[in-house]
Design a protein around this motif. Structure first.
Motif, PDB file in Angstrom:
ATOM      1  N   LYS A 219      34.028  73.991  61.090  1.00  0.00           N
ATOM      2  CA  LYS A 219      34.545  75.251  61.601  1.00  0.00           C
ATOM      3  C   LYS A 219      34.884  76.175  60.441  1.00  0.00           C
ATOM      4  O   LYS A 219      35.466  75.742  59.455  1.00  0.00           O
TER       5      LYS A 219
ATOM      6  N   GLU B 164      39.297  63.357  64.900  1.00  0.00           N
ATOM      7  CA  GLU B 164      40.479  63.921  64.247  1.00  0.00           C
ATOM      8  C   GLU B 164      40.899  65.243  64.887  1.00  0.00           C
ATOM      9  O   GLU B 164      41.969  65.754  64.568  1.00  0.00           O
ATOM     10  N   TYR B 165      40.073  65.791  65.751  1.00  0.00           N
ATOM     11  CA  TYR B 165      40.348  67.094  66.338  1.00  0.00           C
ATOM     12  C   TYR B 165      41.540  67.037  67.269  1.00  0.00           C
ATOM     13  O   TYR B 165      41.785  66.190  68.021  1.00  0.00           O
TER      14      TYR B 165
ATOM     15  N   THR C 161      38.691  66.666  55.883  1.00  0.00           N
ATOM     16  CA  THR C 161      39.840  65.893  56.335  1.00  0.00           C
ATOM     17  C   THR C 161      39.839  64.505  55.712  1.00  0.00           C
ATOM     18  O   THR C 161      38.840  64.056  55.149  1.00  0.00           O
TER      19      THR C 161
ATOM     20  N   MET D 108      35.502  67.884  59.738  1.00  0.00           N
ATOM     21  CA  MET D 108      36.352  66.798  60.236  1.00  0.00           C
ATOM     22  C   MET D 108      35.562  65.885  61.156  1.00  0.00           C
ATOM     23  O   MET D 108      34.555  66.290  61.735  1.00  0.00           O
TER      24      MET D 108
ATOM     25  N   ALA E 252      35.099  64.192  64.652  1.00  0.00           N
ATOM     26  CA  ALA E 252      35.452  64.677  65.991  1.00  0.00           C
ATOM     27  C   ALA E 252      36.743  64.021  66.478  1.00  0.00           C
ATOM     28  O   ALA E 252      37.561  64.673  67.122  1.00  0.00           O
TER      29      ALA E 252
ATOM     30  N   THR F 100      28.457  71.109  65.396  1.00  0.00           N
ATOM     31  CA  THR F 100      28.647  69.666  65.547  1.00  0.00           C
ATOM     32  C   THR F 100      27.395  68.970  65.051  1.00  0.00           C
ATOM     33  O   THR F 100      26.276  69.366  65.405  1.00  0.00           O
TER      34      THR F 100
ATOM     35  N   PHE G  92      32.632  67.648  63.303  1.00  0.00           N
ATOM     36  CA  PHE G  92      32.783  69.065  63.614  1.00  0.00           C
ATOM     37  C   PHE G  92      32.955  69.825  62.305  1.00  0.00           C
ATOM     38  O   PHE G  92      33.598  69.330  61.371  1.00  0.00           O
TER      39      PHE G  92
END
Length: 110
Positions: free
Chosen positions: A77, A109-110, A28, A105, A107, A66, A75
Motif C-alpha cells: 500500500k 498482519e493487516y 513489517t 506486509m 496479509a 496483493t 499486501f
C-alpha cells in the motif's frame, strides 16, 4: 472517469513502486522475518505488479496490490504524507508537497 490529477498520481505511484527512489519503503516484521530469498521474491513481485483492475484499483491511483509469493499472501500500500510526515498530503499529485510511503506486509498482519 480518469482525471489529469489521477493520471499524475498513478504515474508518481508507479515510478516510486517500481524504483523505490522517491519515497520511503517499510516492511513489517512479518516480511522481515521471512528468509532473504523470499523477501527478494516479494520485492520483485511488488515492483513488477501490473495487474490493476477496477476491482483492486477503483480510483485508478495504483496505490494498492496483493501478490502471493512462495505461499505467502502479501499486501502492499502507498500512502501520502506531507513533507514533515506529520499529516496526510494535501495534494498527492504534487511531489513537492507529498512524501510517499510504501508499506509491504503479510496479509495476516493487516
Amino acid at each position: 472517469m480518469t482525471t489529469a490529477r489521477t493520471t499524475r498520481i498513478r504515474e508518481l505511484n508507479d515510478a516510486f513502486r517500481t524504483t523505490w527512489l522517491t519515497g520511503t519503503v517499510l516492511m513489517t516484521s512479518g516480511i522481515q522475518n521471512l528468509p532473504d530469498i523470499t523477501q527478494s521474491h516479494i520485492v520483485e513481485a511488488v515492483q513488477g505488479f501490473d495487474t490493476f483492475t477496477p476491482d483492486n484499483d477503483p480510483y485508478g491511483e495504483h496505490d494498492f496490490g496483493t501478490v502471493t509469493v512462495d505461499g505467502h499472501k502479501v499486501f502492499w500500500k502507498i500512502d501520502y504524507y506531507d513533507p514533515t510526515m506529520d499529516y496526510g498530503s494535501d495534494d498527492p499529485a504534487n511531489p513537492a508537497v507529498t512524501k510517499r510511503v510504501l508499506t509491504i506486509m503479510l496479509a495476516e498482519e493487516y
